[in-house]
Design an enzyme around this catalytic site. Structure first.
Site, mmCIF file in Angstrom:
data_model
loop_
_atom_site.group_PDB
_atom_site.id
_atom_site.type_symbol
_atom_site.label_atom_id
_atom_site.label_comp_id
_atom_site.label_asym_id
_atom_site.label_seq_id
_atom_site.Cartn_x
_atom_site.Cartn_y
_atom_site.Cartn_z
ATOM 1 C CD GLU A 114 1.470 -21.533 6.252
ATOM 2 O OE1 GLU A 114 1.285 -20.670 6.674
ATOM 3 O OE2 GLU A 114 2.300 -22.173 5.867
ATOM 4 C CD GLU A 134 2.977 -16.861 2.690
ATOM 5 O OE1 GLU A 134 2.706 -17.116 1.330
ATOM 6 O OE2 GLU A 134 2.522 -17.487 3.666
HETATM 7 C C1 1HE Z 1 -2.366 -6.783 8.662
HETATM 8 C C2 1HE Z 1 -2.089 -7.852 7.991
HETATM 9 C C3 1HE Z 1 -1.139 -8.804 8.256
HETATM 10 C C4 1HE Z 1 -3.612 -6.712 7.199
HETATM 11 N N1 1HE Z 1 -0.517 -8.599 9.336
HETATM 12 N N2 1HE Z 1 -1.561 -6.713 10.025
HETATM 13 N N3 1HE Z 1 -0.299 -12.247 4.084
HETATM 14 C C5 1HE Z 1 -0.365 -11.025 3.433
HETATM 15 O O1 1HE Z 1 0.703 -10.665 2.768
HETATM 16 C C6 1HE Z 1 -1.622 -10.377 3.676
HETATM 17 C C7 1HE Z 1 -1.403 -8.989 3.698
HETATM 18 N N4 1HE Z 1 -2.587 -8.545 3.695
HETATM 19 C C8 1HE Z 1 -3.402 -7.901 2.643
HETATM 20 O O2 1HE Z 1 -3.140 -8.016 1.383
HETATM 21 C C9 1HE Z 1 -4.850 -7.123 2.884
HETATM 22 O O3 1HE Z 1 -4.604 -6.532 4.142
HETATM 23 C C10 1HE Z 1 -6.054 -7.767 2.700
HETATM 24 C C11 1HE Z 1 -6.244 -8.369 1.181
HETATM 25 C C12 1HE Z 1 -6.111 -9.387 3.657
HETATM 26 C C13 1HE Z 1 -7.200 -7.058 2.989
HETATM 27 O O4 1HE Z 1 -6.970 -5.527 2.503
HETATM 28 P P1 1HE Z 1 -7.943 -4.475 3.066
HETATM 29 O O5 1HE Z 1 -7.846 -3.252 1.931
HETATM 30 O O6 1HE Z 1 -9.290 -4.958 3.125
HETATM 31 O O7 1HE Z 1 -7.191 -3.729 4.257
HETATM 32 P P2 1HE Z 1 -5.907 -3.267 4.682
HETATM 33 O O8 1HE Z 1 -6.171 -1.788 4.536
HETATM 34 O O9 1HE Z 1 -4.805 -3.717 3.849
HETATM 35 O O10 1HE Z 1 -5.715 -3.717 6.302
HETATM 36 C C14 1HE Z 1 -6.406 -3.392 7.233
HETATM 37 C C15 1HE Z 1 -5.426 -3.267 8.674
HETATM 38 O O11 1HE Z 1 -5.048 -4.416 8.776
HETATM 39 C C16 1HE Z 1 -4.077 -2.457 8.047
HETATM 40 O O12 1HE Z 1 -3.570 -1.969 9.215
HETATM 41 P P3 1HE Z 1 -3.890 -0.295 9.619
HETATM 42 O O13 1HE Z 1 -3.244 -0.027 10.902
HETATM 43 O O14 1HE Z 1 -3.538 0.353 8.436
HETATM 44 O O15 1HE Z 1 -5.590 -0.325 9.504
HETATM 45 C C17 1HE Z 1 -3.247 -3.495 7.950
HETATM 46 O O16 1HE Z 1 -1.872 -3.129 8.064
HETATM 47 C C18 1HE Z 1 -3.550 -4.782 8.776
HETATM 48 N N5 1HE Z 1 -3.313 -5.997 8.092
HETATM 49 N N6 1HE Z 1 -3.010 -7.868 6.924
HETATM 50 C C19 1HE Z 1 -0.689 -7.395 10.187
HETATM 51 N N7 1HE Z 1 -1.129 -9.871 7.734
HETATM 52 C C20 1HE Z 1 3.682 -18.684 9.663
HETATM 53 S S1 1HE Z 1 4.431 -18.079 8.415
HETATM 54 C C21 1HE Z 1 2.908 -17.486 7.549
HETATM 55 C C22 1HE Z 1 3.351 -16.513 6.399
HETATM 56 C C23 1HE Z 1 2.410 -15.549 6.236
HETATM 57 O O17 1HE Z 1 1.312 -15.605 6.362
HETATM 58 S S2 1HE Z 1 2.850 -14.113 5.356
HETATM 59 C C24 1HE Z 1 1.481 -13.014 5.323
HETATM 60 C C25 1HE Z 1 1.007 -12.992 4.047
#
Ligand code: 1HE
Length: 262
Positions: A114, A134
């Site tokens: 977005e 989402e």
């Molecule tokens: C996060 C977030 C997040 C990672 N909010 N903390 N978005 C998603 O559903 C995407 C979710 N994220 C992922 O699929 C993956 O993290 C990635 C593909 C982006 C990257 O993967 P990777 O293996 O490099 O990293 P990771 O181990 O998944 O994440 C590293 C840290 O970032 C980890 O925290 P930690 O405490 O375990 O180190 C994750 O929890 C954190 N992290 N993404 C919070 N999104 C206005 S409405 C909009 C609607 C949306 O955007 S829905 C979100 C969609």
């Protein structure tokens, strides 16, 4: 403006480079980060003629900060207010009148897509992937995707993206219009800076008309749109600043367009 924590702001002549620097959270957007993004586009450094929107780390942006969302356990009205903040911030990016070139890499997903969709030109490097996960998370878009992303990929494809959480790589993203150029891994930022510097040399009135007018006119009826186009052209084509450019063209001092060169 207080010193931002989640973004950095650097100026390079007329180009302002805004970088998301929350790589430990994959640049997921919290409420505070959203406000910082809004503030810089609302009140850019003096002399800004174009922006680069970039990110530190391996990923452009993982969307909404899901951890904050979970912890805050927002009420319906609180999330409605939150969505309005996302809409306001991204509207400022799209409609402030200054071109924004996004440098994409890694995940450009959910709210990250977005954000990217509010930019005017998207340069993606190899390794970039686009998705709207989402549905899988049990949530909905709230940062303008139903308008901006649906317009790019068509509403039907957006429905599929949200239901399936499929990812598109950079090349597929190029075919779909999610990005405008694909460069080698590690090159998106330098290419975005180069393009932003080029764009900054256009007259500001012309850039204003391009980045605000085309989207707005596409919200209008044919009659209103053609009238609005005329009004914009009236201001742009009669701007004294363009006379030098036309003279340079007549005297063959400007580079000619060449086929196949982008
Ligand atoms: C996060 C977030 C997040 C990672 N909010 N903390 N978005 C998603 O559903 C995407 C979710 N994220 C992922 O699929 C993956 O993290 C990635 C593909 C982006 C990257 O993967 P990777 O293996 O490099 O990293 P990771 O181990 O998944 O994440 C590293 C840290 O970032 C980890 O925290 P930690 O405490 O375990 O180190 C994750 O929890 C954190 N992290 N993404 C919070 N999104 C206005 S409405 C909009 C609607 C949306 O955007 S829905 C979100 C969609």
């Amino acid at each position: 403006m207080t010193k931002p924590n989640f973004i950095t702001i650097e100026t390079d002549g007329p180009v302002t480079i805004v970088t998301l620097v929350r790589e430990d959270r994959r640049n997921a957007i919290s409420e505070d980060m959203l406000l910082e993004i809004e503030n810089v586009f609302r009140a850019p450094p003096e002399g800004t003629r174009s922006f680069v929107l970039a990110a530190k780390g391996d990923h452009f942006c993982a969307g909404l900060d899901l951890r904050e969302h979970y912890d805050k356990d927002r009420s319906p009205i609180e999330f409605m207010t939150m969505c309005q903040k996302w809409h306001r911030a991204f509207d400022i990016i799209q409609f402030s009148g200054t071109p924004v070139i996004a440098a994409l890499k890694g995940a450009v997903v959910g709210g990250g897509l977005e954000l990217a969709a509010a930019a005017h030109v998207r340069i993606a490097e190899e390794g970039t992937f686009f998705a709207l996960p989402e549905g899988q998370r049990g949530i909905f878009t709230g940062g303008g995707a139903t308008v901006r992303v649906a317009r790019i990929v068509t509403p039907a494809r957006m429905v599929d993206m949200m239901l399936s959480a499929r990812t598109y790589d950079a090349r597929r993203g190029l075919d779909l219009g999610l990005c405008h150029e694909v460069v080698e891994a590690g090159q998106a930022l330098s290419r975005a800076r180069e393009l932003a510097a080029q764009v900054a040399r256009n007259p500001p009135t012309t850039n204003f008309a391009i980045v605000t007018g085309i989207s707005r006119i596409n919200d209008m009826s044919t009659t209103d749109g053609l009238f609005a186009e005329g009004l914009l052209a009236m201001a742009v084509q009669t701007n004294p600043e363009i006379r030098d450019r036309l003279e340079a063209f007549f005297s063959k001092k400007t580079k000619r367009l060449e086929p196949g060169v982008s």
